[in-house]
Design a protein around this motif. Structure first.
Motif, short mmCIF file in Angstrom:
data_model
loop_
_atom_site.label_atom_id
_atom_site.label_comp_id
_atom_site.label_asym_id
_atom_site.label_seq_id
_atom_site.Cartn_x
_atom_site.Cartn_y
_atom_site.Cartn_z
N GLN A 1 18.38 22.16 30.38
CA GLN A 1 18.01 21.98 28.98
C GLN A 1 17.23 20.69 28.81
O GLN A 1 17.48 19.69 29.49
CB GLN A 1 19.24 21.95 28.09
CG GLN A 1 20.05 23.24 28.10
CD GLN A 1 21.20 23.19 27.12
OE1 GLN A 1 21.11 22.56 26.07
NE2 GLN A 1 22.31 23.85 27.45
N VAL A 2 16.27 20.73 27.86
CA VAL A 2 15.51 19.53 27.54
C VAL A 2 16.38 18.61 26.69
O VAL A 2 16.94 19.05 25.68
CB VAL A 2 14.21 19.89 26.80
CG1 VAL A 2 13.48 18.63 26.36
CG2 VAL A 2 13.31 20.74 27.68
N GLN B 1 8.24 18.59 19.93
CA GLN B 1 8.90 17.29 20.00
C GLN B 1 9.80 17.05 18.78
O GLN B 1 10.91 16.49 18.92
CB GLN B 1 7.85 16.18 20.11
CG GLN B 1 7.12 16.18 21.44
CD GLN B 1 6.01 15.16 21.48
OE1 GLN B 1 5.43 14.81 20.45
NE2 GLN B 1 5.69 14.68 22.67
N ASN C 1 20.30 18.37 21.16
CA ASN C 1 20.14 17.50 22.32
C ASN C 1 19.30 16.27 21.98
O ASN C 1 18.71 15.65 22.86
CB ASN C 1 19.49 18.25 23.48
CG ASN C 1 20.34 19.42 23.95
OD1 ASN C 1 21.48 19.58 23.53
ND2 ASN C 1 19.79 20.24 24.83
N GLY C 2 19.24 15.93 20.71
CA GLY C 2 18.45 14.80 20.27
C GLY C 2 19.27 13.53 20.13
O GLY C 2 20.50 13.53 20.28
N HIS D 1 16.80 14.45 25.07
CA HIS D 1 16.13 13.18 24.76
C HIS D 1 16.72 12.07 25.63
O HIS D 1 17.89 12.13 26.02
CB HIS D 1 16.31 12.85 23.28
CG HIS D 1 15.39 11.79 22.77
ND1 HIS D 1 15.68 10.44 22.88
CD2 HIS D 1 14.17 11.87 22.17
CE1 HIS D 1 14.69 9.74 22.35
NE2 HIS D 1 13.77 10.58 21.92
N PHE E 1 11.44 12.55 26.86
CA PHE E 1 12.26 13.74 27.10
C PHE E 1 12.39 13.98 28.60
O PHE E 1 11.59 13.53 29.40
CB PHE E 1 11.63 14.97 26.45
CG PHE E 1 11.49 14.85 24.96
CD1 PHE E 1 12.58 15.05 24.13
CD2 PHE E 1 10.27 14.51 24.39
CE1 PHE E 1 12.45 14.93 22.75
CE2 PHE E 1 10.14 14.40 23.02
CZ PHE E 1 11.23 14.61 22.20
N TRP F 1 13.00 19.04 19.32
CA TRP F 1 13.85 18.43 20.35
C TRP F 1 14.54 17.17 19.83
O TRP F 1 15.68 16.90 20.16
CB TRP F 1 13.02 18.12 21.59
CG TRP F 1 12.45 19.34 22.25
CD1 TRP F 1 12.83 20.63 22.02
CD2 TRP F 1 11.41 19.38 23.21
NE1 TRP F 1 12.08 21.49 22.79
CE2 TRP F 1 11.19 20.74 23.54
CE3 TRP F 1 10.63 18.42 23.83
CZ2 TRP F 1 10.24 21.14 24.47
CZ3 TRP F 1 9.67 18.82 24.77
CH2 TRP F 1 9.49 20.16 25.07
#
Length: 315
Positions: free
Chosen positions: A275-276, A221, A229-230, A278, A263, A224
């Motif tokens: 993609q992961v 976490q 991508n945050g 937020h 997420f 991320w």
């Protein structure tokens, strides 16, 4: 006492009182100087002095240095600089060092190891090597790092084997300590997840099934949130809307669950597909961007067209 003996005694007494000649003074001073020089030489050439060791060990003398240089000239002609010095390894081996004159090897030096047998003065060559100087500008290879510490994201390639470390704190074998309850993993055997056509079990260590630990989930976490991508990335700062309101955003968990609520996974093939991201991340490919852009255009004055053929004068 006779007159002859009396005259002889008087001459002896007169000679003792008479001043010494220059020749006698020089002779006496020379004798004292020789005694002083011999004493100083004996002191300098004692068994513990550098000159004493050099005279005792033939590997430290000029002949040994000449043998070392000759061997170096035969091995590397034209790339030898001035003589630097010597270092005694033990009684039977000495290292003679010469500066290197090879292009691209600044700060390196030649090391020639000469040796002799016990009781012999015959000098032989043991080794010739080009080594970086202990101090200086020589380029050195970095310190060796174990492979598990050298691994970086993206290093894994198809067919590579990268097992977790024995004490990987991201994993646990206790289901009660699992950060996420993966019921499908608990109900499936280890062998069932093996590649089709193989009979060997993946549980080769005999430790049982692994589960993601709380620390492993926390580290993920953190990556991320702080990653590209945050919510603090450049894309997020310039986004018109957040991913939480995008139709392409699939949450990893429902809001009432403890983990994964902030997420999701992007499903937009033209954006951050698979993609992961937020929920406070964003980009220009938001599903509702059209409505936002229409409102912005109504309030903003259109920009003037740019004339790419207009000359630009520089003073």
């Amino acid at each position: 006492m006779t007159k002859a003996s009396e005259n002889r005694e008087q001459r002896v007494q007169r000679d003792k009182r008479a001043p010494r000649t220059h020749r006698e003074d020089r002779e006496q001073r020379g004798q004292r100087g020789q005694h002083g020089r011999r004493g100083r030489q004996q002191k300098k050439r004692g068994p513990g002095s550098a000159r004493g060791r050099r005279s005792a060990n033939p590997l430290l003398g000029r002949r040994a240095m000449g043998v070392a240089k000759q061997a170096l000239l035969e091995a590397e002609p034209g790339h030898i600089g001035p003589y630097i010095g010597s270092q005694e390894i033990d009684e039977f081996s000495v290292v003679h060092r010469f500066a290197s004159d090879i292009a691209g090897y600044e700060g390196w030096q030649w090391q020639v190891v000469v040796a002799r047998a016990a009781g012999s003065t015959h000098i032989t060559i043991s080794e010739i090597a080009l080594e970086p100087a202990p101090k200086g500008s020589a380029l050195r290879a970095p310190e060796w790092v174990p492979w598990e510490q050298r691994l970086r994201p993206g290093d894994l390639r198809p067919g590579d084997i990268m097992p977790p470390a024995f004490n990987d704190e991201r994993l646990t074998t206790n289901p009660a300590q699992a950060a996420v309850e993966n019921t499908h993993i608990m109900a499936t055997s280890r062998t069932a997840h093996s590649k089709a056509g193989t009979t060997a079990s993946l549980d080769t260590a005999g430790t049982g099934r692994h589960y993601l630990s709380d620390k492993g989930l926390f580290q993920a976490q953190q990556r991320w949130r702080e990653g590209e991508n945050g919510p603090r990335s450049l894309f997020a700062k310039k986004a018109r809307a957040f991913c939480a309101g995008c139709a392409f955003f699939i949450p990893l968990a429902t809001p009432d669950l403890q983990h994964g609520a902030e997420f999701g996974v992007c499903t937009n093939a033209l954006a951050f597909d698979a993609q992961v991201v937020h929920k406070q991340f964003g980009c220009g490919a938001h599903s509702e961007i059209a409505a936002v852009e229409v409102a912005d255009i109504a309030d903003n004055t259109p920009a003037l067209p740019f004339d790419d053929e207009r000359p630009i004068y520089v003073s």
